[in-house]
Design an enzyme around this catalytic site. Sequence first.
Site, PDB file in Angstrom:
ATOM      1  N   LEU A  20       9.775  34.663  -3.317  1.00 25.61           N
ATOM      2  CA  LEU A  20      10.947  35.454  -3.615  1.00 25.61           C
ATOM      3  C   LEU A  20      11.363  35.227  -5.012  1.00 25.61           C
ATOM      4  O   LEU A  20      11.328  34.081  -5.469  1.00 25.61           O
ATOM      5  CB  LEU A  20      12.019  35.253  -2.578  1.00 25.61           C
ATOM      6  CG  LEU A  20      11.891  35.671  -1.101  1.00 25.61           C
ATOM      7  CD1 LEU A  20      13.070  34.948  -0.241  1.00 25.61           C
ATOM      8  CD2 LEU A  20      11.665  37.082  -0.934  1.00 25.61           C
ATOM      9  N   LYS A  21      11.801  36.176  -5.902  1.00 26.08           N
ATOM     10  CA  LYS A  21      12.270  36.139  -7.259  1.00 26.08           C
ATOM     11  C   LYS A  21      13.879  36.255  -7.028  1.00 26.08           C
ATOM     12  O   LYS A  21      14.329  37.355  -6.810  1.00 26.08           O
ATOM     13  CB  LYS A  21      11.738  37.365  -7.984  1.00 26.08           C
ATOM     14  CG  LYS A  21      12.196  37.070  -9.415  1.00 26.08           C
ATOM     15  CD  LYS A  21      11.927  37.911 -10.377  1.00 26.08           C
ATOM     16  CE  LYS A  21      12.201  37.781 -11.783  1.00 26.08           C
ATOM     17  NZ  LYS A  21      13.646  37.384 -11.948  1.00 26.08           N
ATOM     18  N   PHE A  22      14.411  35.145  -6.919  1.00 26.56           N
ATOM     19  CA  PHE A  22      15.877  35.198  -6.761  1.00 26.56           C
ATOM     20  C   PHE A  22      16.618  35.550  -7.941  1.00 26.56           C
ATOM     21  O   PHE A  22      16.254  35.486  -9.081  1.00 26.56           O
ATOM     22  CB  PHE A  22      16.586  33.643  -6.435  1.00 26.56           C
ATOM     23  CG  PHE A  22      15.899  33.167  -4.853  1.00 26.56           C
ATOM     24  CD1 PHE A  22      16.507  33.889  -3.930  1.00 26.56           C
ATOM     25  CD2 PHE A  22      14.663  32.409  -4.941  1.00 26.56           C
ATOM     26  CE1 PHE A  22      16.178  33.382  -2.710  1.00 26.56           C
ATOM     27  CE2 PHE A  22      14.394  32.039  -3.587  1.00 26.56           C
ATOM     28  CZ  PHE A  22      15.038  32.621  -2.587  1.00 26.56           C
ATOM     29  N   GLU A  28      15.453  40.089  -6.214  1.00 28.22           N
ATOM     30  CA  GLU A  28      14.734  41.029  -7.524  1.00 28.22           C
ATOM     31  C   GLU A  28      13.435  41.421  -7.017  1.00 28.22           C
ATOM     32  O   GLU A  28      13.069  42.545  -7.493  1.00 28.22           O
ATOM     33  CB  GLU A  28      14.683  40.462  -8.715  1.00 28.22           C
ATOM     34  CG  GLU A  28      16.473  40.119  -9.170  1.00 28.22           C
ATOM     35  CD  GLU A  28      16.485  39.598 -10.540  1.00 28.22           C
ATOM     36  OE1 GLU A  28      17.043  40.188 -11.338  1.00 28.22           O
ATOM     37  OE2 GLU A  28      15.683  38.716 -11.094  1.00 28.22           O
ATOM     38  N   GLY A  29      12.716  40.567  -6.230  1.00 28.29           N
ATOM     39  CA  GLY A  29      11.310  40.972  -5.990  1.00 28.29           C
ATOM     40  C   GLY A  29      10.514  39.610  -5.569  1.00 28.29           C
ATOM     41  O   GLY A  29      11.036  39.016  -5.071  1.00 28.29           O
TER      42      GLY A  29
END
Length: 339
Positions: free
Chosen positions: A36-38, A182-183
Amino acid sequence: MSLPPGLRLPVDVVLARPVAQIPAPTALPGGCSYELKFDGFRCVIARDGAQVSLWSRRGTDLTSAFPEISAAAEQLASGTVLDAEIVIWTAGRLDFGSLQERMGRGPRKAAQHARVHPASAAVFDVLATGGDDVRAMPFSLRRALLEDLAALWRPPLNLSPTTSDVDEAREWFETYIVAGVEGLVVKGADQPYRGGQRDWLKVKHRSTVDVVCAAVIGPRTAPEQVVAGLPVNGHLRIVGRTGPLNPVARRALADVLRAPMGEHPWPAVVPAGEFGRFGRERGPVELTRVNPVVVEVSADAAWSGSSYRHLLRFVRLRPELHPMDLVAPAATSGNASLE
């Protein structure tokens, strides 16, 4: 046990280059690992003897800004260096605004803020453990070491989840957007940790939005970037800018841009800080003010409530729309104006 000689802080971190779609499992050496892109602050956490320090990716000392993370890092053994993202959760959603409020505060104010809006760290890589530099190891082995270390941690230190299953990664991508994620970040299982290199990949949520082009950077006849505006709290505010325009976009804009008629809502010169971390200029930025027109841009999920924190991408002109028709993503009630 102290840090290894080759790890002098602050240290360069691995970067990620953007891609348009979730990469296939074989896209990177050794197969892909998806994370996960935090939406937070990138941070290197180090324990050297009795000393704990936190460093941003740009070499800013964050130790006093996040006392709760510094205190939690005391549970690490000396000679440990971790790569992480500092985040704040508010009502089950990532709260970047509360993170920003920490910056520039003294230790007393930071401690007060930590009690009201506590931060946590999502740790996703290890650079050193037991005083040994492990950056040359492939990611798969570093991840195994990290999982062993994390088994003994207590919050707010947390192990960031990862998966090698692309279907699960797609599910994460779609599911966690509601929480402000975010992605995805994608790493290769065989990749060493090469600070300063864009070895990883990132895919982010993007959507098209309409914004007001009320100024450009460069001449009207050959604009280089669009300065974007939106009605925020009743005024047309600068909310971001695009990356460099391609030749087709330059020509399309040049055909419609006109000198402003009457009083303009923006000054001719703005501070470099107006564009946040994407203001590469050290000094003031000159704007070429124009009569406002509406353009469509592609934006990611990083809307702060008053601006876009990442560069926008120009898509097309929207001549059928009037600037007064637009509404900011988190606009307050009331009629917007260009004054």
